[in-house]
Design a protein around this motif. Structure first.
Motif, PDB file in Angstrom:
ATOM      1  N   MET A 276     -39.863   4.458 -48.909  1.00 20.68           N
ATOM      2  CA  MET A 276     -39.732   5.789 -48.333  1.00 20.68           C
ATOM      3  C   MET A 276     -40.590   5.934 -47.084  1.00 20.68           C
ATOM      4  O   MET A 276     -40.158   6.499 -46.065  1.00 20.68           O
ATOM      5  CB  MET A 276     -40.095   6.844 -49.386  1.00 20.68           C
ATOM      6  N   ARG A 277     -41.794   5.426 -47.142  1.00 23.15           N
ATOM      7  CA  ARG A 277     -42.672   5.494 -45.965  1.00 23.15           C
ATOM      8  C   ARG A 277     -42.066   4.701 -44.805  1.00 23.15           C
ATOM      9  O   ARG A 277     -42.102   5.146 -43.647  1.00 23.15           O
ATOM     10  CB  ARG A 277     -44.067   4.967 -46.313  1.00 23.15           C
TER      11      ARG A 277
ATOM     12  N   ASP B  48     -46.479  15.422 -56.549  1.00 23.28           N
ATOM     13  CA  ASP B  48     -47.305  14.218 -56.424  1.00 23.28           C
ATOM     14  C   ASP B  48     -47.967  14.255 -55.042  1.00 23.28           C
ATOM     15  O   ASP B  48     -47.411  13.788 -54.049  1.00 23.28           O
ATOM     16  CB  ASP B  48     -46.446  12.963 -56.587  1.00 23.28           C
ATOM     17  N   GLU B  49     -49.157  14.816 -55.011  1.00 23.36           N
ATOM     18  CA  GLU B  49     -49.808  15.039 -53.719  1.00 23.36           C
ATOM     19  C   GLU B  49     -50.214  13.738 -53.036  1.00 23.36           C
ATOM     20  O   GLU B  49     -50.178  13.636 -51.813  1.00 23.36           O
ATOM     21  CB  GLU B  49     -51.010  15.954 -53.890  1.00 23.36           C
ATOM     22  N   SER B  50     -50.598  12.738 -53.805  1.00 23.09           N
ATOM     23  CA  SER B  50     -50.964  11.457 -53.207  1.00 23.09           C
ATOM     24  C   SER B  50     -49.759  10.816 -52.522  1.00 23.09           C
ATOM     25  O   SER B  50     -49.840  10.383 -51.363  1.00 23.09           O
ATOM     26  CB  SER B  50     -51.522  10.518 -54.281  1.00 23.09           C
TER      27      SER B  50
ATOM     28  N   GLY C 174     -31.237   9.990 -59.614  1.00 21.73           N
ATOM     29  CA  GLY C 174     -32.092  10.058 -60.795  1.00 21.73           C
ATOM     30  C   GLY C 174     -33.288  10.943 -60.544  1.00 21.73           C
ATOM     31  O   GLY C 174     -33.230  11.888 -59.754  1.00 21.73           O
ATOM     32  N   GLY C 175     -34.392  10.624 -61.204  1.00 24.70           N
ATOM     33  CA  GLY C 175     -35.572  11.484 -61.123  1.00 24.70           C
ATOM     34  C   GLY C 175     -36.351  11.313 -59.833  1.00 24.70           C
ATOM     35  O   GLY C 175     -35.943  10.585 -58.920  1.00 24.70           O
ATOM     36  N   PHE C 176     -37.506  11.941 -59.777  1.00 22.90           N
ATOM     37  CA  PHE C 176     -38.285  12.010 -58.551  1.00 22.90           C
ATOM     38  C   PHE C 176     -39.692  11.455 -58.723  1.00 22.90           C
ATOM     39  O   PHE C 176     -40.598  11.776 -57.960  1.00 22.90           O
ATOM     40  CB  PHE C 176     -38.327  13.456 -58.056  1.00 22.90           C
ATOM     41  N   VAL C 177     -39.859  10.634 -59.767  1.00 22.88           N
ATOM     42  CA  VAL C 177     -41.109   9.900 -59.972  1.00 22.88           C
ATOM     43  C   VAL C 177     -40.855   8.473 -59.509  1.00 22.88           C
ATOM     44  O   VAL C 177     -39.972   7.794 -60.037  1.00 22.88           O
ATOM     45  CB  VAL C 177     -41.543   9.921 -61.451  1.00 22.88           C
ATOM     46  N   TYR C 178     -41.601   8.031 -58.506  1.00 16.10           N
ATOM     47  CA  TYR C 178     -41.292   6.774 -57.843  1.00 16.10           C
ATOM     48  C   TYR C 178     -42.385   5.734 -58.045  1.00 16.10           C
ATOM     49  O   TYR C 178     -43.579   6.064 -58.125  1.00 16.10           O
ATOM     50  CB  TYR C 178     -41.094   7.016 -56.342  1.00 16.10           C
ATOM     51  N   SER C 179     -41.956   4.471 -58.083  1.00 17.14           N
ATOM     52  CA  SER C 179     -42.885   3.349 -58.134  1.00 17.14           C
ATOM     53  C   SER C 179     -43.535   3.170 -56.763  1.00 17.14           C
ATOM     54  O   SER C 179     -43.075   3.717 -55.755  1.00 17.14           O
ATOM     55  CB  SER C 179     -42.145   2.073 -58.532  1.00 17.14           C
ATOM     56  N   GLU C 180     -44.576   2.354 -56.717  1.00 16.66           N
ATOM     57  CA  GLU C 180     -45.226   2.096 -55.433  1.00 16.66           C
ATOM     58  C   GLU C 180     -44.272   1.388 -54.479  1.00 16.66           C
ATOM     59  O   GLU C 180     -44.262   1.661 -53.277  1.00 16.66           O
ATOM     60  CB  GLU C 180     -46.495   1.278 -55.616  1.00 16.66           C
ATOM     61  N   ASP C 181     -43.449   0.491 -54.992  1.00 20.16           N
ATOM     62  CA  ASP C 181     -42.467  -0.168 -54.123  1.00 20.16           C
ATOM     63  C   ASP C 181     -41.497   0.849 -53.527  1.00 20.16           C
ATOM     64  O   ASP C 181     -41.143   0.765 -52.342  1.00 20.16           O
ATOM     65  CB  ASP C 181     -41.689  -1.228 -54.902  1.00 20.16           C
TER      66      ASP C 181
ATOM     67  N   THR D 258     -45.047  13.963 -60.062  1.00 18.76           N
ATOM     68  CA  THR D 258     -45.778  13.144 -61.026  1.00 18.76           C
ATOM     69  C   THR D 258     -45.015  13.113 -62.345  1.00 18.76           C
ATOM     70  O   THR D 258     -44.132  13.954 -62.579  1.00 18.76           O
ATOM     71  CB  THR D 258     -47.172  13.722 -61.287  1.00 18.76           C
ATOM     72  N   PRO D 259     -45.334  12.177 -63.240  1.00 19.08           N
ATOM     73  CA  PRO D 259     -44.699  12.185 -64.562  1.00 19.08           C
ATOM     74  C   PRO D 259     -44.925  13.480 -65.328  1.00 19.08           C
ATOM     75  O   PRO D 259     -44.136  13.831 -66.214  1.00 19.08           O
ATOM     76  CB  PRO D 259     -45.355  10.992 -65.271  1.00 19.08           C
ATOM     77  N   GLU D 260     -45.980  14.219 -64.963  1.00 20.83           N
ATOM     78  CA  GLU D 260     -46.286  15.484 -65.644  1.00 20.83           C
ATOM     79  C   GLU D 260     -45.510  16.665 -65.076  1.00 20.83           C
ATOM     80  O   GLU D 260     -45.620  17.787 -65.577  1.00 20.83           O
ATOM     81  CB  GLU D 260     -47.793  15.775 -65.554  1.00 20.83           C
TER      82      GLU D 260
END
Length: 233
Positions: free
Chosen positions: A74-75, A101-103, A62-69, A95-97
């Motif tokens: 991944m970490r 997603d640098e953070s 799927g996409g590449f915008v991920y939840s914190e979980d 990011t959703p935009e």
């Protein structure tokens, strides 16, 4: 020149090495575009080949915008890869935009200090590819960007890839062209894009089937094309 070949098992990695691959991308579930493989096999994969191996870290298709979980998963996987030794990482976060997603990326890089990272084809879903490349250039750990130039396949994205290559001018992150490349279209693609670093999936497998094993003869044929072009033949 670099030829990277997807492998899902140690046996496939060994076949790719016999065919002349320079690097392995280790994934699971190729039909989804690749997800994190079974990291309990890391030592087995490392023993199978002498080549560098980069491990996909992607919790789902799927996409590449991920939840914190998902980002924490991944970490955690990157920490396991770092602990295993002798492996590097392939991942990507948006990011959703539609920007890098640098953070989230910083968290992934910090989970594997000292590891090299490929930012995978999440890049192709960014809204502005040159801007995304510029963003990634500030992270020394990100050594490669796997991209089709924003097109469904690299042959269709040859002009965009040529521009990205011009912008990168051989500086990190280096462009790694992939998606849709075959023995038939590789030579004209190399000429059109000016690429010399190539990522291969289905074209390295028996019958071009993404679920078939890696065929060392197909890898050898692809490498021969790259070498002939590099030699000006």
């Amino acid at each position: 020149m670099l030829l990277e070949v997807i492998a899902c098992t140690p046996e496939e990695a060994a076949a790719a090495e016999r065919g002349g691959a320079d690097r392995i991308e280790w994934i699971a579930d190729p039909l989804s575009g690749g997800v994190t493989p079974d990291l309990s096999r890391a030592a087995e994969m490392r023993r199978a080949v002498k080549l560098p191996i980069r491990v996909m870290v992607r919790p789902r298709g799927g996409g590449f915008v991920y939840s914190e979980d998902e980002r924490e998963e991944m970490r955690r996987d990157i920490r396991r890869i770092a602990a295993a030794g002798g492996l590097d990482v392939v991942t990507g976060v948006l990011t959703p935009e539609g920007t890098v997603d640098e953070s989230a990326l910083a968290g992934l890089l910090n989970a594997g200090p000292g590891l090299a990272f490929t930012f995978h084809r999440a890049f192709d879903e960014a809204v502005d590819l040159p801007r995304a490349l510029e963003t990634l250039s500030v992270y020394p750990q990100v050594t490669d960007v796997l991209t089709s130039g924003g097109a469904p396949g690299a042959p269709e994205g040859a002009a965009a890839l040529a521009e990205l290559l011009r912008r990168s001018a051989g500086r990190p992150p280096r462009i790694l062209a992939g998606a849709g490349l075959t023995e038939r279209n590789l030579r004209p693609f190399l000429d059109a894009a000016g690429a010399d670093r190539i990522h291969i999936g289905s074209a390295a497998r028996f019958g071009g089937d993404p679920l078939a094993p890696v065929d060392p003869e197909r890898v050898r044929a692809l490498r021969r094309i790259m070498e002939e072009r590099a030699a000006g033949r």
